[in-house]
Design a protein around this motif. Structure first.
Motif, mmCIF file in Angstrom:
data_model
loop_
_atom_site.group_PDB
_atom_site.id
_atom_site.type_symbol
_atom_site.label_atom_id
_atom_site.label_comp_id
_atom_site.label_asym_id
_atom_site.label_seq_id
_atom_site.Cartn_x
_atom_site.Cartn_y
_atom_site.Cartn_z
ATOM 1 N N GLU A 117 12.632 3.129 -19.159
ATOM 2 C CA GLU A 117 12.133 2.220 -20.190
ATOM 3 C C GLU A 117 11.563 0.933 -19.605
ATOM 4 O O GLU A 117 11.776 -0.156 -20.120
ATOM 5 C CB GLU A 117 13.214 1.932 -21.231
ATOM 6 N N LEU A 118 10.824 1.089 -18.495
ATOM 7 C CA LEU A 118 10.189 -0.049 -17.838
ATOM 8 C C LEU A 118 8.686 -0.010 -18.091
ATOM 9 O O LEU A 118 8.039 1.012 -17.883
ATOM 10 C CB LEU A 118 10.453 -0.013 -16.328
ATOM 11 N N ASN A 119 8.147 -1.132 -18.520
ATOM 12 C CA ASN A 119 6.731 -1.244 -18.823
ATOM 13 C C ASN A 119 5.961 -1.701 -17.587
ATOM 14 O O ASN A 119 6.360 -2.649 -16.912
ATOM 15 C CB ASN A 119 6.528 -2.254 -19.960
ATOM 16 N N ILE A 120 4.850 -1.040 -17.291
ATOM 17 C CA ILE A 120 3.968 -1.459 -16.204
ATOM 18 C C ILE A 120 2.978 -2.476 -16.782
ATOM 19 O O ILE A 120 2.276 -2.192 -17.742
ATOM 20 C CB ILE A 120 3.211 -0.258 -15.606
ATOM 21 N N ILE A 121 2.941 -3.652 -16.177
ATOM 22 C CA ILE A 121 2.079 -4.731 -16.640
ATOM 23 C C ILE A 121 0.747 -4.710 -15.909
ATOM 24 O O ILE A 121 -0.312 -4.908 -16.502
ATOM 25 C CB ILE A 121 2.788 -6.088 -16.454
ATOM 26 N N GLN A 122 0.793 -4.497 -14.595
ATOM 27 C CA GLN A 122 -0.400 -4.407 -13.758
ATOM 28 C C GLN A 122 -0.155 -3.346 -12.696
ATOM 29 O O GLN A 122 0.987 -3.127 -12.299
ATOM 30 C CB GLN A 122 -0.666 -5.703 -12.994
ATOM 31 N N ALA A 123 -1.221 -2.747 -12.221
ATOM 32 C CA ALA A 123 -1.115 -1.812 -11.097
ATOM 33 C C ALA A 123 -2.466 -1.711 -10.418
ATOM 34 O O ALA A 123 -3.506 -1.739 -11.086
ATOM 35 C CB ALA A 123 -0.665 -0.436 -11.577
ATOM 36 N N TYR A 124 -2.451 -1.636 -9.106
ATOM 37 C CA TYR A 124 -3.670 -1.397 -8.353
ATOM 38 C C TYR A 124 -3.314 -0.835 -6.987
ATOM 39 O O TYR A 124 -2.210 -1.030 -6.487
ATOM 40 C CB TYR A 124 -4.560 -2.639 -8.265
ATOM 41 N N PRO A 125 -4.261 -0.103 -6.381
ATOM 42 C CA PRO A 125 -3.973 0.547 -5.094
ATOM 43 C C PRO A 125 -4.007 -0.438 -3.935
ATOM 44 O O PRO A 125 -4.673 -1.473 -4.000
ATOM 45 C CB PRO A 125 -5.100 1.577 -4.957
ATOM 46 N N LEU A 126 -3.303 -0.100 -2.881
ATOM 47 C CA LEU A 126 -3.374 -0.855 -1.647
ATOM 48 C C LEU A 126 -4.576 -0.364 -0.847
ATOM 49 O O LEU A 126 -4.844 0.838 -0.812
ATOM 50 C CB LEU A 126 -2.103 -0.678 -0.818
ATOM 51 N N ILE A 127 -5.294 -1.292 -0.237
ATOM 52 C CA ILE A 127 -6.448 -0.961 0.582
ATOM 53 C C ILE A 127 -5.988 -0.300 1.876
ATOM 54 O O ILE A 127 -6.605 0.618 2.372
ATOM 55 C CB ILE A 127 -7.286 -2.224 0.885
ATOM 56 N N ILE A 128 -4.875 -0.801 2.426
ATOM 57 C CA ILE A 128 -4.322 -0.202 3.637
ATOM 58 C C ILE A 128 -3.401 0.943 3.237
ATOM 59 O O ILE A 128 -3.051 1.094 2.075
ATOM 60 C CB ILE A 128 -3.545 -1.242 4.480
ATOM 61 N N ARG A 129 -2.999 1.732 4.202
ATOM 62 C CA ARG A 129 -2.115 2.864 3.941
ATOM 63 C C ARG A 129 -0.830 2.691 4.752
ATOM 64 O O ARG A 129 -0.729 3.204 5.864
ATOM 65 C CB ARG A 129 -2.817 4.160 4.295
ATOM 66 N N PRO A 130 0.168 1.971 4.190
ATOM 67 C CA PRO A 130 1.420 1.817 4.923
ATOM 68 C C PRO A 130 2.010 3.199 5.228
ATOM 69 O O PRO A 130 1.959 4.098 4.392
ATOM 70 C CB PRO A 130 2.322 1.051 3.953
ATOM 71 N N ASN A 131 2.527 3.365 6.411
ATOM 72 C CA ASN A 131 3.104 4.644 6.853
ATOM 73 C C ASN A 131 2.070 5.771 6.813
ATOM 74 O O ASN A 131 2.423 6.942 6.759
ATOM 75 C CB ASN A 131 4.325 5.024 6.006
ATOM 76 N N GLY A 132 0.769 5.409 6.756
ATOM 77 C CA GLY A 132 -0.290 6.412 6.740
ATOM 78 C C GLY A 132 -0.451 7.138 5.421
ATOM 79 O O GLY A 132 -1.153 8.136 5.333
ATOM 80 N N LYS A 133 0.189 6.633 4.359
ATOM 81 C CA LYS A 133 0.147 7.301 3.052
ATOM 82 C C LYS A 133 -0.375 6.340 1.989
ATOM 83 O O LYS A 133 -0.195 5.134 2.091
ATOM 84 C CB LYS A 133 1.543 7.791 2.679
ATOM 85 N N PRO A 134 -1.000 6.876 0.926
ATOM 86 C CA PRO A 134 -1.485 5.998 -0.150
ATOM 87 C C PRO A 134 -0.317 5.331 -0.875
ATOM 88 O O PRO A 134 0.782 5.880 -0.940
ATOM 89 C CB PRO A 134 -2.241 6.951 -1.076
ATOM 90 N N ALA A 135 -0.596 4.131 -1.400
ATOM 91 C CA ALA A 135 0.446 3.372 -2.091
ATOM 92 C C ALA A 135 -0.185 2.521 -3.182
ATOM 93 O O ALA A 135 -1.388 2.250 -3.154
ATOM 94 C CB ALA A 135 1.201 2.490 -1.095
ATOM 95 N N VAL A 136 0.638 2.105 -4.124
ATOM 96 C CA VAL A 136 0.194 1.223 -5.197
ATOM 97 C C VAL A 136 1.132 0.028 -5.310
ATOM 98 O O VAL A 136 2.296 0.098 -4.922
ATOM 99 C CB VAL A 136 0.124 1.946 -6.572
ATOM 100 N N ALA A 137 0.584 -1.063 -5.823
ATOM 101 C CA ALA A 137 1.360 -2.254 -6.143
ATOM 102 C C ALA A 137 1.492 -2.292 -7.656
ATOM 103 O O ALA A 137 0.503 -2.129 -8.372
ATOM 104 C CB ALA A 137 0.659 -3.499 -5.630
ATOM 105 N N ILE A 138 2.714 -2.486 -8.142
ATOM 106 C CA ILE A 138 2.976 -2.428 -9.582
ATOM 107 C C ILE A 138 3.769 -3.658 -10.021
ATOM 108 O O ILE A 138 4.793 -3.984 -9.423
ATOM 109 C CB ILE A 138 3.784 -1.160 -9.942
ATOM 110 N N MET A 139 3.292 -4.311 -11.081
ATOM 111 C CA MET A 139 4.062 -5.380 -11.714
ATOM 112 C C MET A 139 4.782 -4.761 -12.899
ATOM 113 O O MET A 139 4.158 -4.080 -13.721
ATOM 114 C CB MET A 139 3.167 -6.521 -12.194
ATOM 115 N N VAL A 140 6.079 -4.991 -12.962
ATOM 116 C CA VAL A 140 6.902 -4.459 -14.045
ATOM 117 C C VAL A 140 7.735 -5.581 -14.652
ATOM 118 O O VAL A 140 7.852 -6.660 -14.084
ATOM 119 C CB VAL A 140 7.841 -3.333 -13.537
ATOM 120 N N GLU A 141 8.326 -5.296 -15.799
ATOM 121 C CA GLU A 141 9.140 -6.291 -16.500
ATOM 122 C C GLU A 141 10.421 -6.624 -15.750
ATOM 123 O O GLU A 141 10.883 -7.751 -15.780
ATOM 124 C CB GLU A 141 9.477 -5.782 -17.903
#
Length: 171
Positions: A117-141
């Motif tokens: 029951e957590l709402n995502i407020i913002q989300a966008y991808p990371l330009i770099i690939r930490p650990n060589g894998k895709p990742a996203v940054a998410i703002m939540v409540e």
């Protein structure tokens, strides 16, 4: 794994008690720029020659100004550079999460947060690939609950330390 909101520590994982590199969240900086040609370039140039990389970027345009949100590879030094520039700035904690392999990895992240029951407020991808894998940054409540939920569901949380080292960049 449970995160203790007050101390920045958790059971099972050692995090620094004072906000530092090993804190499990990543810091986003939001700056307000006039809607004029070249304003973003001026900000990006402030990081030139510092060794600090912009790791993620999001721009929201409005009539009078633009809101530029970004993550950098060294948040403490990045904040100092932005403060010296005199720009209006807000610092916010986000959850960085590595996207798992397989079909619809973002769906899996969203489903885990919805079940908590957590709402995502913002989300966008990371330009770099930490650990060589895709990742996203998410703002939540509730960032602590989100990190706990995602960790329990087997997701890898991206820390500020993960933003420092990009295996896709040659040294």
């Amino acid at each position: 794994m449970s995160f203790d909101k007050g101390s920045g520590s958790s059971s099972g994982t050692d995090f620094e008690t004072i906000r530092g590199r090993n804190y499990p969240a990543i810091r986003q900086f939001t700056i307000f720029l006039e809607n004029r040609v070249g304003q973003l370039l001026e900000v990006v140039r402030r990081f030139e020659g510092t060794g600090i990389r912009i790791c993620a970027l999001s721009i929201s345009d409005a009539a009078e100004c633009a809101f530029v949100r970004f993550l950098v590879s060294d948040a403490d030094r990045g904040r100092e550079i932005l403060e010296r520039s005199g720009l209006a700035m807000i610092e916010t904690d986000l959850v960085g999460v590595e996207l798992p392999e397989g079909p619809q990895p973002l769906l899996r992240v969203c489903t885990a947060l919805l079940q908590a029951e957590l709402n995502i407020i913002q989300a966008y991808p990371l330009i770099i690939r930490p650990n060589g894998k895709p990742a996203v940054a998410i703002m939540v409540e509730n960032i602590e609950m989100a990190m706990e939920t995602l960790t329990e569901e087997g997701f890898t949380i991206i820390t500020e330390g993960d933003l420092e080292d990009d295996p896709t960049v040659e040294q």
